[in-house]
Design a protein around this motif. Sequence first.
Motif, PDB file in Angstrom:
ATOM      1  N   VAL A  52      40.880  63.359  25.557  1.00 47.09           N
ATOM      2  CA  VAL A  52      41.778  64.172  26.377  1.00 47.09           C
ATOM      3  C   VAL A  52      42.606  65.164  25.565  1.00 47.09           C
ATOM      4  O   VAL A  52      42.893  66.258  26.037  1.00 47.09           O
ATOM      5  N   PHE A  53      43.027  64.768  24.371  1.00 50.66           N
ATOM      6  CA  PHE A  53      43.728  65.703  23.495  1.00 50.66           C
ATOM      7  C   PHE A  53      43.694  65.192  22.070  1.00 50.66           C
ATOM      8  O   PHE A  53      43.371  64.036  21.825  1.00 50.66           O
ATOM      9  N   SER A  54      44.006  66.092  21.148  1.00 46.95           N
ATOM     10  CA  SER A  54      44.010  65.757  19.729  1.00 46.95           C
ATOM     11  C   SER A  54      45.322  66.200  19.113  1.00 46.95           C
ATOM     12  O   SER A  54      45.932  67.174  19.552  1.00 46.95           O
ATOM     13  N   ILE A  55      45.726  65.475  18.093  1.00 46.93           N
ATOM     14  CA  ILE A  55      46.915  65.828  17.325  1.00 46.93           C
ATOM     15  C   ILE A  55      46.502  65.908  15.865  1.00 46.93           C
ATOM     16  O   ILE A  55      45.895  64.987  15.337  1.00 46.93           O
ATOM     17  N   TYR A  56      46.821  67.032  15.258  1.00 43.98           N
ATOM     18  CA  TYR A  56      46.565  67.235  13.839  1.00 43.98           C
ATOM     19  C   TYR A  56      47.906  67.309  13.120  1.00 43.98           C
ATOM     20  O   TYR A  56      48.885  67.827  13.674  1.00 43.98           O
ATOM     21  N   PHE A  57      47.946  66.795  11.908  1.00 44.25           N
ATOM     22  CA  PHE A  57      49.142  66.884  11.076  1.00 44.25           C
ATOM     23  C   PHE A  57      48.794  67.624   9.799  1.00 44.25           C
ATOM     24  O   PHE A  57      47.688  67.495   9.286  1.00 44.25           O
ATOM     25  N   GLU A  58      49.752  68.370   9.284  1.00 43.21           N
ATOM     26  CA  GLU A  58      49.589  69.021   7.998  1.00 43.21           C
ATOM     27  C   GLU A  58      50.961  69.223   7.368  1.00 43.21           C
ATOM     28  O   GLU A  58      51.984  69.166   8.047  1.00 43.21           O
ATOM     29  N   VAL A  59      50.963  69.477   6.084  1.00 36.51           N
ATOM     30  CA  VAL A  59      52.176  69.834   5.367  1.00 36.51           C
ATOM     31  C   VAL A  59      52.063  71.313   5.036  1.00 36.51           C
ATOM     32  O   VAL A  59      51.075  71.749   4.443  1.00 36.51           O
ATOM     33  N   SER A  60      53.065  72.093   5.434  1.00 36.60           N
ATOM     34  CA  SER A  60      53.015  73.544   5.217  1.00 36.60           C
ATOM     35  C   SER A  60      53.305  73.872   3.762  1.00 36.60           C
ATOM     36  O   SER A  60      53.671  73.012   2.964  1.00 36.60           O
ATOM     37  N   ASP A  61      53.164  75.150   3.443  1.00 37.74           N
ATOM     38  CA  ASP A  61      53.457  75.624   2.091  1.00 37.74           C
ATOM     39  C   ASP A  61      54.923  75.399   1.730  1.00 37.74           C
ATOM     40  O   ASP A  61      55.261  75.244   0.568  1.00 37.74           O
ATOM     41  N   LYS A  62      55.784  75.386   2.734  1.00 35.15           N
ATOM     42  CA  LYS A  62      57.219  75.187   2.513  1.00 35.15           C
ATOM     43  C   LYS A  62      57.586  73.707   2.425  1.00 35.15           C
ATOM     44  O   LYS A  62      58.745  73.364   2.286  1.00 35.15           O
ATOM     45  N   GLY A  63      56.610  72.821   2.562  1.00 34.99           N
ATOM     46  CA  GLY A  63      56.863  71.385   2.509  1.00 34.99           C
ATOM     47  C   GLY A  63      57.266  70.779   3.840  1.00 34.99           C
ATOM     48  O   GLY A  63      57.678  69.628   3.898  1.00 34.99           O
ATOM     49  N   GLU A  64      57.143  71.530   4.927  1.00 36.49           N
ATOM     50  CA  GLU A  64      57.489  71.031   6.249  1.00 36.49           C
ATOM     51  C   GLU A  64      56.291  70.313   6.862  1.00 36.49           C
ATOM     52  O   GLU A  64      55.150  70.730   6.681  1.00 36.49           O
ATOM     53  N   ASN A  65      56.562  69.250   7.602  1.00 32.17           N
ATOM     54  CA  ASN A  65      55.503  68.561   8.331  1.00 32.17           C
ATOM     55  C   ASN A  65      55.255  69.308   9.642  1.00 32.17           C
ATOM     56  O   ASN A  65      56.187  69.589  10.395  1.00 32.17           O
ATOM     57  N   ILE A  66      53.994  69.615   9.901  1.00 26.33           N
ATOM     58  CA  ILE A  66      53.604  70.365  11.094  1.00 26.33           C
ATOM     59  C   ILE A  66      52.707  69.476  11.953  1.00 26.33           C
ATOM     60  O   ILE A  66      51.814  68.800  11.451  1.00 26.33           O
TER      61      ILE A  66
ATOM     62  N   ASN B   1      58.830  63.359  23.046  1.00 22.43           N
ATOM     63  CA  ASN B   1      57.944  62.753  24.049  1.00 22.43           C
ATOM     64  C   ASN B   1      56.754  63.646  24.375  1.00 22.43           C
ATOM     65  O   ASN B   1      56.413  63.865  25.528  1.00 22.43           O
ATOM     66  N   ILE B   2      56.117  64.158  23.340  1.00 24.90           N
ATOM     67  CA  ILE B   2      55.017  65.102  23.528  1.00 24.90           C
ATOM     68  C   ILE B   2      53.812  64.455  24.219  1.00 24.90           C
ATOM     69  O   ILE B   2      53.102  65.104  24.976  1.00 24.90           O
ATOM     70  N   ILE B   3      53.597  63.169  24.000  1.00 25.14           N
ATOM     71  CA  ILE B   3      52.466  62.491  24.633  1.00 25.14           C
ATOM     72  C   ILE B   3      52.841  61.994  26.025  1.00 25.14           C
ATOM     73  O   ILE B   3      52.081  62.145  26.977  1.00 25.14           O
ATOM     74  N   SER B   4      54.017  61.422  26.169  1.00 21.31           N
ATOM     75  CA  SER B   4      54.437  60.855  27.454  1.00 21.31           C
ATOM     76  C   SER B   4      54.681  61.911  28.525  1.00 21.31           C
ATOM     77  O   SER B   4      54.623  61.604  29.716  1.00 21.31           O
ATOM     78  N   ASN B   5      54.950  63.145  28.142  1.00 18.57           N
ATOM     79  CA  ASN B   5      55.235  64.202  29.108  1.00 18.57           C
ATOM     80  C   ASN B   5      54.001  64.980  29.549  1.00 18.57           C
ATOM     81  O   ASN B   5      54.118  66.112  29.992  1.00 18.57           O
TER      82      ASN B   5
END
Length: 165
Positions: A117-131, A31-35
């Motif tokens: 008001v805020f921004s959310i960025y997504f990326e895939v790390s070198d280890k293949g994890e979603n960040i 709930n990162i946005i709702s909180n």
Amino acid sequence: MKKKIIWGAVIILVLGFVVWWDLPYIIKISNIISNQEMEYTYEGIYVTDFSLISDYDDYEDLKYFRFIDNEIEMKSIIDKIDSLQLRRTKKRGNGDKHLSFIASYSPKERVTYTEDVFSIYFEVSDKGENILIFGSKMYKDKYYRILNNDFDLEAFFKELMGEEI
């Protein structure tokens, strides 16, 4: 006897500090946005996929951007992001998939602001994890690792950009 008490107090203080410092990296959140502290009325979401841009001379082409102002679609996006299980992580990168939330809010009586008001960025790390990178104007960016194994970042952004999956 006093030496043992002092050493015991020092050890407890050091362990307490280590736990306090690492606690955000241990617990899961959602709930990162709702909180959010402020009560927002969302006006729109800008979706940008910078990974599609190969030639920055062609940057202003509208196929890389989408503005969503449909209330049902915005609610769906917010619910999908809120349903993600996240854990804080160390700084990884900048992210090439971007959501920017435009909202109205009233910090004081008789005053209403409408802005990014805020921004959310997504990326895939070198280890293949979603960040997920959560950026706000008032705070420095926070980096989270997405713990949901069934979350497909590419499919999520294709859906947001209005493409067929």
